[in-house]
Structures are given as C-alpha cells and as structure tokens.
Design an enzyme around this catalytic site. Sequence first.
Site, mmCIF file in Angstrom:
data_model
loop_
_atom_site.group_PDB
_atom_site.id
_atom_site.type_symbol
_atom_site.label_atom_id
_atom_site.label_comp_id
_atom_site.label_asym_id
_atom_site.label_seq_id
_atom_site.Cartn_x
_atom_site.Cartn_y
_atom_site.Cartn_z
ATOM 1 N N PRO A 39 0.809 -1.216 0.000
ATOM 2 C CA PRO A 39 0.000 0.000 0.000
ATOM 3 C C PRO A 39 0.844 1.267 0.000
ATOM 4 O O PRO A 39 2.072 1.215 0.107
ATOM 5 C CB PRO A 39 -0.783 -0.130 1.302
ATOM 6 C CG PRO A 39 0.227 -0.760 2.223
ATOM 7 C CD PRO A 39 1.036 -1.721 1.375
ATOM 8 N N TRP A 40 0.144 2.415 -0.034
ATOM 9 C CA TRP A 40 0.855 3.695 -0.086
ATOM 10 C C TRP A 40 1.070 4.339 1.278
ATOM 11 O O TRP A 40 1.790 5.327 1.383
ATOM 12 C CB TRP A 40 0.141 4.686 -0.999
ATOM 13 C CG TRP A 40 -1.347 4.832 -0.828
ATOM 14 C CD1 TRP A 40 -2.302 4.365 -1.681
ATOM 15 C CD2 TRP A 40 -2.057 5.517 0.209
ATOM 16 N NE1 TRP A 40 -3.564 4.703 -1.224
ATOM 17 C CE2 TRP A 40 -3.437 5.413 -0.069
ATOM 18 C CE3 TRP A 40 -1.665 6.209 1.363
ATOM 19 C CZ2 TRP A 40 -4.431 5.954 0.745
ATOM 20 C CZ3 TRP A 40 -2.640 6.761 2.188
ATOM 21 C CH2 TRP A 40 -4.009 6.636 1.870
ATOM 22 N N LYS A 96 4.420 -5.648 -6.428
ATOM 23 C CA LYS A 96 3.975 -4.392 -7.034
ATOM 24 C C LYS A 96 3.682 -3.389 -5.933
ATOM 25 O O LYS A 96 2.802 -3.608 -5.096
ATOM 26 C CB LYS A 96 2.716 -4.578 -7.877
ATOM 27 C CG LYS A 96 2.395 -3.323 -8.716
ATOM 28 C CD LYS A 96 0.982 -3.303 -9.224
ATOM 29 C CE LYS A 96 0.023 -2.659 -8.249
ATOM 30 N NZ LYS A 96 0.241 -1.194 -8.071
ATOM 31 N N PRO A 97 4.385 -2.254 -5.912
ATOM 32 C CA PRO A 97 4.061 -1.207 -4.948
ATOM 33 C C PRO A 97 2.850 -0.414 -5.413
ATOM 34 O O PRO A 97 2.431 -0.504 -6.567
ATOM 35 C CB PRO A 97 5.318 -0.326 -4.952
ATOM 36 C CG PRO A 97 5.881 -0.494 -6.333
ATOM 37 C CD PRO A 97 5.555 -1.907 -6.747
ATOM 38 N N SER A 98 2.282 0.367 -4.508
ATOM 39 C CA SER A 98 1.203 1.268 -4.891
ATOM 40 C C SER A 98 1.669 2.191 -6.011
ATOM 41 O O SER A 98 2.827 2.614 -6.053
ATOM 42 C CB SER A 98 0.763 2.106 -3.688
ATOM 43 O OG SER A 98 -0.099 3.149 -4.091
ATOM 44 N N SER A 155 -7.041 -2.151 1.001
ATOM 45 C CA SER A 155 -8.419 -1.948 1.414
ATOM 46 C C SER A 155 -9.178 -3.266 1.436
ATOM 47 O O SER A 155 -8.760 -4.265 0.846
ATOM 48 C CB SER A 155 -9.108 -0.972 0.459
ATOM 49 O OG SER A 155 -9.246 -1.568 -0.827
ATOM 50 N N GLU A 196 -3.904 -8.432 4.705
ATOM 51 C CA GLU A 196 -3.937 -7.468 5.805
ATOM 52 C C GLU A 196 -4.680 -6.262 5.274
ATOM 53 O O GLU A 196 -4.162 -5.507 4.462
ATOM 54 C CB GLU A 196 -2.520 -7.102 6.272
ATOM 55 C CG GLU A 196 -2.498 -6.501 7.680
ATOM 56 C CD GLU A 196 -2.705 -5.001 7.720
ATOM 57 O OE1 GLU A 196 -3.889 -4.578 7.775
ATOM 58 O OE2 GLU A 196 -1.722 -4.259 7.707
ATOM 59 N N CYS A 201 -4.063 1.442 9.384
ATOM 60 C CA CYS A 201 -5.200 0.556 9.676
ATOM 61 C C CYS A 201 -5.389 0.331 11.162
ATOM 62 O O CYS A 201 -6.452 -0.109 11.596
ATOM 63 C CB CYS A 201 -5.011 -0.788 8.981
ATOM 64 S SG CYS A 201 -4.961 -0.682 7.182
#
Length: 477
Positions: free
Chosen positions: A151-152, A176-178, A228, A249, A283
């Site tokens: 995620p970012w 793969k990154p955000s 998400s 997660e 989160c």
Amino acid sequence: MADQTFQNVVNGELVAAASGATYDVEDPTTGEVYAAAPLSDAEDVDRAYAAADRAFETWGETTPQERMTALLGIADALDRRSEEFVRVESRDTGKPLGLTATEELPVGVDHFRFFAGAARLLEGKSAGEYMADHTSWIRREPIGVIGQVTPWNYPLMMMIWKIAPALAAGNTIVLKPSDTTPATSVLLAELAQEFLPPGVLNVVCGDRDTGRRLVEHPTPQMVSITGSVRAGMEVAGAAAADLKKVHLELGGKAPVVVFDDADVERAAAAIAEAGYFNAGQDCTAATRVLVAPGVHDEFVAALTEAARGTRTGLPDDEDVLYGALNNADQLARVSGMVDRLPDHATLQTGGARQGERGYFYEPTVVSGLRQDDEQVQTEIFGPVITVQRFSDEAEALRWANGTKYGLSSSVWTADHARALRMSKRLDFGVVWINTHIPFVSEMPHGGFKHSGYGKDLSAYSLEDYTRVKHVMSYHGE
C-alpha cells in the site's frame, strides 16, 4: 514535469516497461508531478514471474544460514543508507523527515534482522512413531513464487513486512508497490540485488490493472496484499479461481475503550498521537474512541486540546507530527466523511483542508456520533478521531465489536480484571492495554473478519510463507 524516472527491477536488472509506457508520480506536499514510473503490462509481469520461477530452483534449495546472511546484508546496507531512504520515502509520501528517520527506518532494519534469525528456527512436531514400524516427521518448505502488493501509507515498511519473511522461508517474489508510492520499493529492490541471486526479488510498478495481472497470473502459488477491504476481496476472489494461498492485511477501525478509572490526561495525549501519526493513514490508528460517561466530557476536552496542539506541515518542519495525505483522492475521501457529519455530531476542532497547496488536513475531533453513523462504521483513514459515550462495560464491548473490522483495539483502565475481560472478548487480532500502536518484530500483527487473515511480523508470519509436508518411513521387517 518529472525530474526523475523510476524503473522496474526484474531478474536483477533495472528495466523500463516493455512498452515504454510510464505514469506520473506526485509529491503530496505540492500536488505536483515529480517523477515517472513504468506502467507495466502483461509482458512485464510475465517476465518478472519467469525470472522468479527460474530463481526459485536454486533459492529454494539454499540453507537457512545462507538466507540469514543475505537478509543481514540487506539490513546492514539499509542501515548504512538510511538517510537516503528517509529522503526518498518522505518525498514520495509527504512524511516528516525526522519521524521517518526515528520511527520507521530503524524498525525496518530490525525486522530484516529478526527474520534473518527466524529463518534458522522453523519448528514442527518432533519425529516419532505414531504408527507401529513407521516413523513420521514434518518438513517445512518454501511455498514457491509469491506475488505481493503493498500500500501507499507505509510503502517501505510494508514491503519489508512482506519480503523479509518470504525470503527467509526460501521463496522468490514479484512485488507491485502502490502506483502513488513506488520510490523506496524500487530502491530497496535495487539495493537487495547485491545480496540476492537474480530473480529472487522482482519489483514491477504500475496501476490497478498491473496488480490484477500479478494476482491472476498462473505462476505464483501464493498472493499477499496489504490494502483496502475492497482490494482484498478482489484478490481473494481472483486467487480462488486458481486455488492460490492468500495472505490479507486489510482495513481497520480500531476501538479505543476509555473507562472512567483511566488516566484521562495521559490517555488523551497518547490517543491523539496514535490517531494522528502518519495523518491517521494507518489501519491500526486510534481513531474510534469509546468513553465512559464519568470522564467523557473531561476526555473530549483533553483530546481537543491535544488536537489543537498537533501540527501538520512540510517534511522538514521538526515540529509537525504528520504530513500530507497521500493523494488527491484521499483528501477528497477524508473531506467528504467530515462534510457528511450528521446533525447530532459536534465538530470539536479541525474539519478542513489546511492550505491550498498539497493534501494537508487539519487534526480533527468529532463527538456525539452514534454507533450506526457512517463515520463510526467506515474507515476514514485520515486525521479524524471520533468519540462516543458508552453507558457501561457491556455496551462498550458491543460497540467496540460492532463493525466489520477486526484488526486492532485498545483498553484504557486501572482495573486489571476488567482489562483481562476486555482483552479476551474484543474480537480483534491485537489488543493493547493502556497504550496503542506499538509493534515489535517478535509479536504477530493481523486481523479477523473483514480485516483479513494471515499474520505479519513474528514467527507466525514466517510460517505463513511455508507449507507443511508429512514424511513417513516404514522400517518394519
């Protein structure tokens, strides 16, 4: 105008997307384009998985000692280059330089070192004769090629949480990154090539379509995502079609339960810090507070004062607790959630964008919300702390558990028996008592319900990246 261009890392080399296509990366503190990244397509994903598949033939056969040495090498190199990584992470995310240097980089280095040691301590049942004339034992083996999506909100940290246990267990990776935060993922993968054989760790940049190709590809035996709930459901559905193992997660809506015997001043200050850190883009953030009636008004006043004393601003300002929201869509999301507050809610402080440049949002406190309100039930993922007044312990527990999320929670009380009761009954993967948000490498992090399944950190995470094989030998006459 982009002043730099990132590249993919495939088979040990920095490469552009096969098509040559790129997309723009923005600086969240200004909203302006500062870099370009590869817009990877199916051909790029194919090449990365082919490299990971070839590399697994040898990396999967390495000894724990060899994998430990590689991870320790990565940790030491990251430690030596920590100032560079802090600058790059801050530019990509808008995070404060000082807090990134003290709260994220040293922790990330420690995670690598923990999993380096954990690689040599995988456990299983002891060998034994569970049937006459037969000896059984357990083998823990790497799963194979793993697809990962990060995620970012913590691009570097979440990459470490994913790759360290996967590599320690002997797997190879395509990550793969955000699309909004590719910088440190590419930089870390580039650094790691000095210590890993080509193809063991690959990074492909791109958009949502790139991530979908990565998940649906036939090569990986497991896919892991931090993101998400919507994204997790899509990944789980796509993986189910090919019976891939899944590690998720996802979102959270952490209840923070403050009883009337808590230290109100200390709790308010600590909850404000845990709620506003990283602009609430966490989160596990302490953003849904449930307060006992005896201290509700005092707590709201103390929390509001703490919020007004909290600053957001540019990364090089040493007095700010958090920086910009990550992107324009996230600013719109947070703004919309506050703009739609019901009439019975009270905006105690904040509630607006800060400045006209970049994606900054004021530290915000909202009281008077009800259990079924959107702002209570939905993850805001911004610097907004909500407060509800509960009547008794039973109602506090019912409200705390009364969302679709199950990631983390905290209880604030001087009553030890009450703390133990709540820790048992709270339906969350993490329960903190008189604190909120600390993590350590040795303890697991992961949720229940719509917050996903699987564990990050700890030996439990390492086990998630292994498969269990039973071997039985007959030795009778």
